[in-house]
Every structure is written in structure tokens, then in C-alpha cells.
Design a protein around this motif. Structure first.
Motif, PDB file in Angstrom:
ATOM      1  N   VAL A 150     101.100 -49.857  21.634  1.00  0.00           N
ATOM      2  CA  VAL A 150     100.293 -49.075  20.701  1.00  0.00           C
ATOM      3  C   VAL A 150      99.318 -49.979  19.950  1.00  0.00           C
ATOM      4  O   VAL A 150      98.152 -49.629  19.745  1.00  0.00           O
ATOM      5  CB  VAL A 150     101.181 -48.291  19.722  1.00  0.00           C
ATOM      6  CG1 VAL A 150     100.330 -47.366  18.860  1.00  0.00           C
ATOM      7  CG2 VAL A 150     102.228 -47.483  20.468  1.00  0.00           C
ATOM      8  N   MET A 193      99.146 -46.743  12.291  1.00  0.00           N
ATOM      9  CA  MET A 193      99.082 -46.148  13.624  1.00  0.00           C
ATOM     10  C   MET A 193      98.230 -44.875  13.648  1.00  0.00           C
ATOM     11  O   MET A 193      97.912 -44.299  12.602  1.00  0.00           O
ATOM     12  CB  MET A 193     100.497 -45.839  14.109  1.00  0.00           C
ATOM     13  CG  MET A 193     101.390 -47.053  14.288  1.00  0.00           C
ATOM     14  SD  MET A 193     100.789 -48.140  15.590  1.00  0.00           S
ATOM     15  CE  MET A 193     102.299 -49.005  16.033  1.00  0.00           C
ATOM     16  N   THR A 202     102.995 -43.535  13.800  1.00  0.00           N
ATOM     17  CA  THR A 202     102.168 -42.419  14.248  1.00  0.00           C
ATOM     18  C   THR A 202     102.455 -41.139  13.463  1.00  0.00           C
ATOM     19  O   THR A 202     103.602 -40.698  13.367  1.00  0.00           O
ATOM     20  CB  THR A 202     102.429 -42.155  15.740  1.00  0.00           C
ATOM     21  OG1 THR A 202     102.242 -43.376  16.462  1.00  0.00           O
ATOM     22  CG2 THR A 202     101.483 -41.101  16.284  1.00  0.00           C
TER      23      THR A 202
END
Length: 227
Positions: A18, A118, A137
Motif C-alpha cells: 500500500v 492511507m 484505509t
């Protein structure tokens, strides 16, 4: 020849994927490679080669790579992330803040070195975030929250306004913390929990509403009691 500065990433698992994706979209750094355990040398993560071990990092810095970032994830305990962060600092690397283009971060938010924000995260005015944190996230952090060093806010977490989370704590996936709550150091909050009362240092809590299941986050057999 790229004019972007080189950066080395330390840790080559899923979290690294990520971070690589975020860095590529930001187009701020040239990723020189990934540092990992010897048995993982030669592996690729999203096209980036794992070609260093941690004992080579000082040599890389001496050769002119001035930036590094901890890309080892954190599940439950941040001890390894802390160790790597401190090692990079002692070596002399600059450790940037990395914020996804797909996050919404108010201009008043203060974020310290080594923290990653994120995609899909929302961070509202007046919030302060410490060093080497993961804001994962889709996390929502409302106004005036104070997040200490080495904290992991997992995917989908919601923090209401004026929440304080102290150093080394982990808020599990999908957990919610109501306004004005203080969470101590080295606390582990279980996934999906709803925290409605302050949480003492070194506690493990979970449930709706969250209840303390042990005094030590490393003790998995504790007795449930009200937070």
C-alpha cells in the motif's frame, strides 16, 4: 535520470504494497529497493525488488540515499516498527510523512515524521498525530484528536472529536471511540469495539460496549470487566 530523491523501504509485506502504491501516485520519491530478511531477498513487491538487508542500511545512507521509511505493518504490538524507526533515525535517514492523494487531511492537522495516511482516511481540523503512526484505509478522525507516537489506527476506525490515544496503542479494524475518550499507552482495542469510557495503560478491551478483558495487552486469558 530522475531528479526525485531515492528512498529505501524497510519491510516487504502487505503494508509495504500500500505504501508503494501511495508513493508511486505521489511521484515524490524514486524507490531504490526494499530491505528485508535474508530469506526474502530477490522477491518483488509491486515491481520493487527486495535487495537489501537491515545491516546494509548504514552503507546505503553513506552512499547517498538519505530517505527511508518503515513499511513493516503492525498487528497488535508496534515493537518491531519502533525498533526499525529508531534504527533509521540513528543511522541518519530522513523519514518523511507520506499522505495518500486519496486521503482528506485538513490543512491545520499536524503530522510528525514517519507517519503514513492511507487512502480514504479523513482527518479533521485541530488533530495532531505523532511519529511512526499508521492511519489506515478509510479511518475517520474527527476534530481535535491527539494521537501519540507509534499508534496504529486500523482500517475503518472512527474516532469522534477530542479523543486522545497515547503512545503504542492499536485501535482494531472498524472500532469506534466516542468523543472525549482518553486511551492510555500500549492499549489494544479489539476489532469492531465501541469504546465509551476511558481505557487504562496496557489494557486489552473489546466488545460493544468495550470491556477490559485483561490488564496486559499480551495476556490473552484475562477476565472481562467493565472498562
Amino acid at each position: 535520470m530522475s531528479l526525485k530523491p531515492d528512498i529505501v523501504l524497510v519491510g516487504g509485506g502487505g503494508h509495504c504494497k500500500v505504501v508503494i502504491s501511495i508513493i508511486k501516485k505521489l511521484d515524490m520519491f524514486n524507490i531504490s529497493g526494499i530491505s528485508e530478511l535474508k530469506e526474502n531477498l530477490g522477491k518483488e513487491v509491486l515491481g520493487i525488488m527486495t535487495k537489501y538487508t537491515d545491516d546494509q542500511l548504514e552503507e546505503l545512507h553513506d552512499k547517498g540515499i538519505k530517505y527511508a521509511f518503515v513499511t513493516l505493518g503492525s498487528v497488535g504490538t508496534p515493537d518491531n516498527r519502533i525498533r526499525l524507526f529508531e534504527m533509521l533515525k540513528q543511522t541518519g535517514f530522513e523519514i518523511p510523512v507520506i499522505i495518500s492523494k486519496d486521503a482528506i487531511v485538513d490543512e491545520t492537522v499536524e503530522i510528525d515524521e514517519g507517519t503514513v495516511i492511507m487512502p480514504g482516511a479523513i482527518i479533521n481540523p485541530g488533530t495532531k498525530i505523532g511519529k511512526n503512526c499508521i492511519i489506515n484505509t478509510g479511518a475517520i478522525i474527527d476534530h481535535d484528536c491527539m494521537i501519540g507516537d507509534q499508534v496504529h489506527i486500523a482500517p475503518g476506525v472512527t474516532l469522534s472529536g477530542s479523543v486522545k490515544i497515547s503512545m503504542g496503542s492499536h485501535v482494531g479494524t472498524g472500532a469506534s471511540v466516542i468523543q472525549g475518550i482518553n486511551i492510555g499507552r500500549n492499549v489494544l482495542i479489539g476489532a469492531g469495539s465501541v469504546v465509551t469510557k476511558d481505557v487504562e495503560d496496557n489494557s486489552r478491551v473489546m466488545g460493544v460496549p468495550a470491556r477490559r478483558i485483561s490488564q496486559s495487552r499480551n495476556d490473552k486469558k484475562g477476565i472481562e470487566r467493565d472498562v
